[in-house]
Design an enzyme around this catalytic site. Structure first.
Site, PDB file in Angstrom:
ATOM      1  N   CYS A 114       0.978  -1.390  -0.178  1.00 13.11           N
ATOM      2  CA  CYS A 114       0.004  -0.380  -0.091  1.00 13.11           C
ATOM      3  C   CYS A 114       0.886   1.187  -0.175  1.00 13.11           C
ATOM      4  CB  CYS A 114      -0.921  -0.356   1.633  1.00 13.11           C
ATOM      5  SG  CYS A 114      -1.534  -1.648   1.231  1.00 13.11           S
ATOM      6  N   HIS A 240      -3.324   6.676   1.890  1.00 12.61           N
ATOM      7  CA  HIS A 240      -4.097   5.420   1.532  1.00 12.61           C
ATOM      8  C   HIS A 240      -5.355   5.074   2.663  1.00 12.61           C
ATOM      9  CE1 HIS A 240      -4.135   1.169   0.963  1.00 12.61           C
ATOM     10  NE2 HIS A 240      -4.087   0.747   2.102  1.00 12.61           N
ATOM     11  N   ASN A 270     -10.437  -0.723   0.007  1.00 15.20           N
ATOM     12  CA  ASN A 270      -9.489  -1.059   0.085  1.00 15.20           C
ATOM     13  C   ASN A 270      -8.230  -1.695  -0.612  1.00 15.20           C
ATOM     14  OD1 ASN A 270      -6.185  -1.337   0.655  1.00 15.20           O
ATOM     15  ND2 ASN A 270      -5.533  -1.618   2.647  1.00 15.20           N
TER      16      ASN A 270
HETATM   17  O1  UT7 Z   1      -3.862  -1.416   3.671  1.00 19.15           O
HETATM   18  C1  UT7 Z   1      -3.121  -1.950   4.744  1.00 19.15           C
HETATM   19  C2  UT7 Z   1      -4.824  -3.503   5.375  1.00 19.15           C
HETATM   20  N1  UT7 Z   1      -5.234  -3.353   6.676  1.00 19.15           N
HETATM   21  C3  UT7 Z   1      -5.576  -3.157   7.251  1.00 19.15           C
HETATM   22  O2  UT7 Z   1      -6.866  -2.330   6.925  1.00 19.15           O
HETATM   23  C4  UT7 Z   1      -6.382  -3.510   8.775  1.00 19.15           C
HETATM   24  C5  UT7 Z   1      -5.853  -2.069  10.059  1.00 19.15           C
HETATM   25  N2  UT7 Z   1      -7.212  -2.672  10.462  1.00 19.15           N
HETATM   26  C6  UT7 Z   1      -7.977  -2.104  10.428  1.00 19.15           C
HETATM   27  O3  UT7 Z   1      -9.494  -1.545   9.391  1.00 19.15           O
HETATM   28  C7  UT7 Z   1      -9.839  -2.519  12.019  1.00 19.15           C
HETATM   29  O4  UT7 Z   1      -8.654  -3.140  12.680  1.00 19.15           O
HETATM   30  C8  UT7 Z   1     -10.247  -3.870  10.951  1.00 19.15           C
HETATM   31  C9  UT7 Z   1     -11.695  -3.673  10.308  1.00 19.15           C
HETATM   32  C10 UT7 Z   1      -9.877  -5.274  10.192  1.00 19.15           C
HETATM   33  C11 UT7 Z   1     -10.611  -4.674  12.030  1.00 19.15           C
HETATM   34  O5  UT7 Z   1     -11.137  -3.841  13.389  1.00 19.15           O
HETATM   35  P1  UT7 Z   1     -11.693  -3.943  15.053  1.00 19.15           P
HETATM   36  O6  UT7 Z   1     -12.326  -2.654  15.273  1.00 19.15           O
HETATM   37  O7  UT7 Z   1      -9.587  -3.546  14.945  1.00 19.15           O
HETATM   38  O8  UT7 Z   1     -11.632  -5.451  15.093  1.00 19.15           O
HETATM   39  P2  UT7 Z   1     -11.611  -6.621  15.672  1.00 19.15           P
HETATM   40  O9  UT7 Z   1     -10.427  -6.818  14.899  1.00 19.15           O
HETATM   41  O10 UT7 Z   1     -11.063  -6.388  17.151  1.00 19.15           O
HETATM   42  O11 UT7 Z   1     -12.471  -7.895  15.972  1.00 19.15           O
HETATM   43  C12 UT7 Z   1     -13.571  -7.489  16.594  1.00 19.15           C
HETATM   44  C13 UT7 Z   1     -14.452  -8.174  16.247  1.00 19.15           C
HETATM   45  C14 UT7 Z   1     -14.155  -9.826  16.333  1.00 19.15           C
HETATM   46  O12 UT7 Z   1     -15.328 -10.449  17.094  1.00 19.15           O
HETATM   47  P3  UT7 Z   1     -14.853 -11.342  18.647  1.00 19.15           P
HETATM   48  O13 UT7 Z   1     -13.266 -11.873  18.676  1.00 19.15           O
HETATM   49  O14 UT7 Z   1     -15.034  -9.689  19.667  1.00 19.15           O
HETATM   50  O15 UT7 Z   1     -15.538 -11.600  19.275  1.00 19.15           O
HETATM   51  C15 UT7 Z   1     -14.144 -10.216  15.106  1.00 19.15           C
HETATM   52  O16 UT7 Z   1     -14.388 -11.992  15.213  1.00 19.15           O
HETATM   53  O17 UT7 Z   1     -15.486  -8.121  15.554  1.00 19.15           O
HETATM   54  C16 UT7 Z   1     -15.163  -9.806  14.763  1.00 19.15           C
HETATM   55  N3  UT7 Z   1     -15.520  -9.516  13.167  1.00 19.15           N
HETATM   56  C17 UT7 Z   1     -16.396  -9.105  12.866  1.00 19.15           C
HETATM   57  N4  UT7 Z   1     -17.511  -9.201  12.827  1.00 19.15           N
HETATM   58  C18 UT7 Z   1     -18.271  -8.939  11.268  1.00 19.15           C
HETATM   59  C19 UT7 Z   1     -14.353  -8.916  12.109  1.00 19.15           C
HETATM   60  N5  UT7 Z   1     -14.661  -9.465  10.787  1.00 19.15           N
HETATM   61  C20 UT7 Z   1     -15.568  -9.348  10.553  1.00 19.15           C
HETATM   62  C21 UT7 Z   1     -17.085  -9.137  10.159  1.00 19.15           C
HETATM   63  N6  UT7 Z   1     -18.062  -9.492  10.091  1.00 19.15           N
HETATM   64  N7  UT7 Z   1     -16.592  -9.108   8.649  1.00 19.15           N
END
Ligand code: UT7
Length: 313
Positions: A114, A240, A270
């Site tokens: 990215c 980005h 993204n």
């Molecule tokens: O170009 C760089 C590429 N990388 C990125 O852009 C990633 C950067 N990170 C992020 O954008 C965020 O960390 C995410 C959007 C990936 C995740 O958001 P978060 O607020 O950090 O959530 P989390 O990873 O802490 O997950 C919270 C919950 C989890 O459930 P539990 O363990 O709390 O029960 C996940 O399993 O959300 C769950 N989860 C989902 N739920 C519904 C993960 N993906 C999904 C989904 N729909 N698609």
């Protein structure tokens, strides 16, 4: 200051539009979760027959048309991508052939995920500055077919990304401000994919989030310091497009109004190296990027890598 002036831009999004609701029909997810955590509402994936090269070629042709320059005057063509259709030839060589760029053009791909587009801009600037290129213009692209690396049963990654391409025609401008800052923290655990043991993209989303909000504000400050500019003297900020909350976190750390940061991940997800040039093209065509304006672009992502550069519109 020997910066880069943007003479034209183009973009190309593939044909298959997938909304959050479409994902919610096959995965345990929802529009509320995806849009609430990321800002993303839809993205485009390649349809049958569409490739990174086909998207790149259309975006590049539009950028050349917009710049109104002859392909014969292109001295450098650089494609930033981590999802080229094949290992060789380079995507940039496919674009050279498809657009009839001269055989004297230096063509190469850059893989900095990215951070790819800003890395390609600095690479192009250095090559033009070296005085050995056969033409005065550089065609700089970001093009990705990330869908080829997605596990569509993994809700934590597949909803975040999209395919697409963006391109810019640039040339050296002695008056244009320039500064470039890059960084690398080699850590293949945080964000990786496409290898024999990890065919699909995998990441520690929270770690990437923290990394971005920690490094990008420092990178932006370092670019400004090198250029002798204040944030207020920069007209547009184009980061980005990974996650709206990341952009807001970065804005908060810089004590800056988030509204000054362009956002379009709502429409495209993204698109990695393509996200900044797609944004530049949207802004230029919407009249949000005016001739003479100073733009600060910053990318961050797998590697881990980060980088920021200035451009004159
Ligand atoms: O170009 C760089 C590429 N990388 C990125 O852009 C990633 C950067 N990170 C992020 O954008 C965020 O960390 C995410 C959007 C990936 C995740 O958001 P978060 O607020 O950090 O959530 P989390 O990873 O802490 O997950 C919270 C919950 C989890 O459930 P539990 O363990 O709390 O029960 C996940 O399993 O959300 C769950 N989860 C989902 N739920 C519904 C993960 N993906 C999904 C989904 N729909 N698609």
């Amino acid at each position: 200051m020997n910066g880069l002036q943007v003479l034209g831009t183009g973009r190309c999004l593939p044909g298959r539009r997938v909304t959050n609701e479409d994902f919610a029909r096959t995965l345990d997810t929802s529009d509320e979760w995806i849009a609430g955590r990321t800002g993303i509402r839809q993205r485009y994936f390649c349809a049958e027959g569409e490739t990174a090269a086909s998207l790149a070629t259309v975006a590049a042709r539009r950028a050349l048309d917009d710049a109104d320059i002859s392909p014969a005057d292109v001295g450098v063509c650089i494609a930033a991508t981590f999802t080229a259709d094949r290992r060789t030839p380079a995507l940039a060589c496919e674009v050279q052939a498809a657009l009839g760029l001269p055989e004297t053009a230096l063509c190469l791909d850059v893989n900095a995920a990215c951070t790819g587009f800003v890395t390609a801009l600095e690479t192009a600037r250095c090559l033009l500055l070296g005085g050995q290129m056969a033409g005065p213009y550089a065609l700089v692209l970001g093009a990705e077919k990330i869908s080829s690396l997605l596990d569509f049963s993994d809700r934590s990654t597949c909803v975040l990304f999209g395919d697409g391409a963006g391109a810019a025609v640039v040339r050296l401008d002695a008056q244009a401000p320039w500064a470039a800052v890059f960084g690398t923290r080699g850590d293949g655990q945080v964000l990786h994919g496409g290898g024999p043991d990890d065919p699909f993209l995998a990441m520690d989303g929270r770690a990437v989030f923290r990394f971005a909000v920690e490094t990008v504000p420092r990178c932006i400050r370092a670019v400004l310091e090198k250029a002798g500019l204040t944030l207020g003297e920069v007209d547009r900020l184009v980061l980005h497009q990974a996650n709206s909350r990341i952009i807001h976190g970065i804005a908060r750390k810089l004590d800056e109004d988030p509204a000054r940061f362009y956002e379009n991940m709502q429409r495209y997800g993204n698109t990695s190296a393509a996200s900044i040039p797609i944004a530049l093209d949207e802004m230029r065509r919407d009249g949000q990027l005016l001739p003479g304006q100073t733009v600060l672009c910053a990318g961050f992502g797998a590697g881990l890598t980060w980088g920021g550069v200035l451009l004159r519109a």
